[in-house]
Design a protein around this motif. Structure first.
Motif, PDB file in Angstrom:
ATOM      1  N   ALA A 172       0.745  -1.048  -0.056  1.00 35.55           N
ATOM      2  CA  ALA A 172       0.078  -0.078   0.046  1.00 35.55           C
ATOM      3  C   ALA A 172       0.860   1.313  -0.022  1.00 35.55           C
ATOM      4  O   ALA A 172       0.392   2.260  -0.536  1.00 35.55           O
ATOM      5  CB  ALA A 172      -0.952  -0.070   1.093  1.00 35.55           C
ATOM      6  N   VAL A 173       2.007   1.170   0.700  1.00 38.42           N
ATOM      7  CA  VAL A 173       2.805   2.408   0.933  1.00 38.42           C
ATOM      8  C   VAL A 173       3.500   2.611  -0.468  1.00 38.42           C
ATOM      9  O   VAL A 173       3.487   3.668  -1.143  1.00 38.42           O
ATOM     10  CB  VAL A 173       3.770   2.401   1.991  1.00 38.42           C
ATOM     11  CG1 VAL A 173       5.086   3.321   1.746  1.00 38.42           C
ATOM     12  CG2 VAL A 173       3.078   2.414   3.413  1.00 38.42           C
ATOM     13  N   VAL A 174       4.018   1.555  -1.183  1.00 34.02           N
ATOM     14  CA  VAL A 174       4.670   1.964  -2.276  1.00 34.02           C
ATOM     15  C   VAL A 174       3.720   2.199  -3.542  1.00 34.02           C
ATOM     16  O   VAL A 174       3.948   2.997  -4.308  1.00 34.02           O
ATOM     17  CB  VAL A 174       5.095   0.192  -2.792  1.00 34.02           C
ATOM     18  CG1 VAL A 174       5.785   0.361  -4.379  1.00 34.02           C
ATOM     19  CG2 VAL A 174       6.457   0.146  -2.116  1.00 34.02           C
ATOM     20  N   ASN A 175       2.347   1.767  -3.444  1.00 33.55           N
ATOM     21  CA  ASN A 175       1.483   2.141  -4.405  1.00 33.55           C
ATOM     22  C   ASN A 175       1.188   3.557  -4.281  1.00 33.55           C
ATOM     23  O   ASN A 175       0.874   4.298  -5.163  1.00 33.55           O
ATOM     24  CB  ASN A 175       0.117   1.429  -4.236  1.00 33.55           C
ATOM     25  CG  ASN A 175      -0.866   1.514  -5.205  1.00 33.55           C
ATOM     26  OD1 ASN A 175      -0.581   1.810  -6.155  1.00 33.55           O
ATOM     27  ND2 ASN A 175      -2.228   1.191  -4.794  1.00 33.55           N
ATOM     28  N   VAL A 176       0.916   4.148  -3.150  1.00 35.86           N
ATOM     29  CA  VAL A 176       0.642   5.411  -2.741  1.00 35.86           C
ATOM     30  C   VAL A 176       1.780   6.379  -3.216  1.00 35.86           C
ATOM     31  O   VAL A 176       1.478   7.220  -3.749  1.00 35.86           O
ATOM     32  CB  VAL A 176       0.205   5.726  -1.199  1.00 35.86           C
ATOM     33  CG1 VAL A 176       0.184   7.081  -1.107  1.00 35.86           C
ATOM     34  CG2 VAL A 176      -0.950   5.032  -0.865  1.00 35.86           C
ATOM     35  N   LEU A 177       2.959   5.837  -2.858  1.00 33.99           N
ATOM     36  CA  LEU A 177       4.110   6.797  -3.325  1.00 33.99           C
ATOM     37  C   LEU A 177       4.252   6.873  -4.764  1.00 33.99           C
ATOM     38  O   LEU A 177       4.445   7.791  -5.283  1.00 33.99           O
ATOM     39  CB  LEU A 177       5.420   6.256  -2.840  1.00 33.99           C
ATOM     40  CG  LEU A 177       5.617   6.283  -1.307  1.00 33.99           C
ATOM     41  CD1 LEU A 177       6.810   5.673  -0.660  1.00 33.99           C
ATOM     42  CD2 LEU A 177       5.574   7.795  -0.900  1.00 33.99           C
ATOM     43  N   ALA A 178       3.902   5.772  -5.582  1.00 31.30           N
ATOM     44  CA  ALA A 178       4.311   5.861  -7.119  1.00 31.30           C
ATOM     45  C   ALA A 178       2.885   6.632  -7.751  1.00 31.30           C
ATOM     46  O   ALA A 178       3.066   7.310  -8.443  1.00 31.30           O
ATOM     47  CB  ALA A 178       4.001   4.358  -7.458  1.00 31.30           C
ATOM     48  N   MET A 179       1.892   6.603  -6.924  1.00 32.47           N
ATOM     49  CA  MET A 179       0.717   7.216  -7.306  1.00 32.47           C
ATOM     50  C   MET A 179       0.826   8.903  -7.291  1.00 32.47           C
ATOM     51  O   MET A 179       0.602   9.391  -8.260  1.00 32.47           O
ATOM     52  CB  MET A 179      -0.701   7.139  -6.820  1.00 32.47           C
ATOM     53  CG  MET A 179      -1.664   7.566  -7.502  1.00 32.47           C
ATOM     54  SD  MET A 179      -3.393   6.991  -6.671  1.00 32.47           S
ATOM     55  CE  MET A 179      -3.034   6.210  -5.308  1.00 32.47           C
ATOM     56  N   LEU A 180       1.503   9.035  -6.103  1.00 34.56           N
ATOM     57  CA  LEU A 180       1.814  10.583  -5.881  1.00 34.56           C
ATOM     58  C   LEU A 180       2.931  11.061  -6.968  1.00 34.56           C
ATOM     59  O   LEU A 180       2.569  12.161  -7.248  1.00 34.56           O
ATOM     60  CB  LEU A 180       2.164  10.755  -4.392  1.00 34.56           C
ATOM     61  CG  LEU A 180       1.127  10.662  -3.331  1.00 34.56           C
ATOM     62  CD1 LEU A 180       1.631  10.615  -2.104  1.00 34.56           C
ATOM     63  CD2 LEU A 180       0.020  11.559  -3.612  1.00 34.56           C
ATOM     64  N   LEU A 181       3.705  10.226  -7.284  1.00 34.98           N
ATOM     65  CA  LEU A 181       4.966  10.688  -8.342  1.00 34.98           C
ATOM     66  C   LEU A 181       4.098  11.018  -9.652  1.00 34.98           C
ATOM     67  O   LEU A 181       4.696  11.751 -10.166  1.00 34.98           O
ATOM     68  CB  LEU A 181       5.939   9.436  -8.238  1.00 34.98           C
ATOM     69  CG  LEU A 181       7.211   9.844  -9.090  1.00 34.98           C
ATOM     70  CD1 LEU A 181       7.858  11.267  -8.279  1.00 34.98           C
ATOM     71  CD2 LEU A 181       8.180   8.591  -8.904  1.00 34.98           C
ATOM     72  N   VAL A 182       3.249   9.823  -9.900  1.00 37.63           N
ATOM     73  CA  VAL A 182       2.782  10.110 -11.290  1.00 37.63           C
ATOM     74  C   VAL A 182       1.956  11.283 -11.243  1.00 37.63           C
ATOM     75  O   VAL A 182       1.817  11.884 -12.166  1.00 37.63           O
ATOM     76  CB  VAL A 182       1.909   8.760 -11.363  1.00 37.63           C
ATOM     77  CG1 VAL A 182       0.759   9.088 -12.618  1.00 37.63           C
ATOM     78  CG2 VAL A 182       2.851   7.640 -11.737  1.00 37.63           C
ATOM     79  N   THR A 183       1.190  11.448 -10.130  1.00 40.31           N
ATOM     80  CA  THR A 183       0.277  12.947 -10.157  1.00 40.31           C
ATOM     81  C   THR A 183       1.023  14.051 -10.151  1.00 40.31           C
ATOM     82  O   THR A 183       0.805  15.063 -10.829  1.00 40.31           O
ATOM     83  CB  THR A 183      -0.600  12.843  -8.972  1.00 40.31           C
ATOM     84  OG1 THR A 183      -1.278  11.654  -8.792  1.00 40.31           O
ATOM     85  CG2 THR A 183      -1.447  13.970  -8.599  1.00 40.31           C
TER      86      THR A 183
END
Length: 112
Positions: free
Chosen positions: A13-24
């Protein structure tokens, strides 16, 4: 103490959120630097990805196990909305790539 599988889900979940924030963040930068219809679609898709993830997270926190059928319907609807936001982002990114890497038309010196 957390079980090993709970650690895996937490790390995921943490990796998913970090990746999504980077993409955003990248989508916001692209949108600010180059305002076209494709970058607008990428930007909207990225924002919708964040919104649907937050709403899905909140639904998981506040959902009760009293009505399993309703819970499954809501989670199914959120999965569809989440997939649509990812699809919108991918659609915009695909057409942005086509637009960005468009080959320039060679100039003909005799016609200019």
């Amino acid at each position: 103490m957390l079980e090993s599988t709970e650690y895996l889900y937490t790390i995921s979940a943490v990796v998913n959120v970090l990746a999504m924030l980077l993409v955003t963040a990248a989508s916001i930068i692209i949108f600010i630097k180059n305002r076209t219809i494709t970058t607008t679609i990428v930007f909207i898709g990225a924002i919708l990805m964040v919104i649907t993830t937050i709403i899905g997270f909140l639904i998981n926190i506040f959902s009760t196990s009293d009505n399993f059928e309703m819970m499954f319907k809501v989670r199914g609807a959120m999965a569809i909305l989440s997939s649509l936001s990812y699809g919108l982002f991918c659609f915009g990114l695909f057409f942005f790539a086509l637009e960005y890497f468009k080959k320039p038309i060679p100039k003909n010196e005799f016609l200019d």
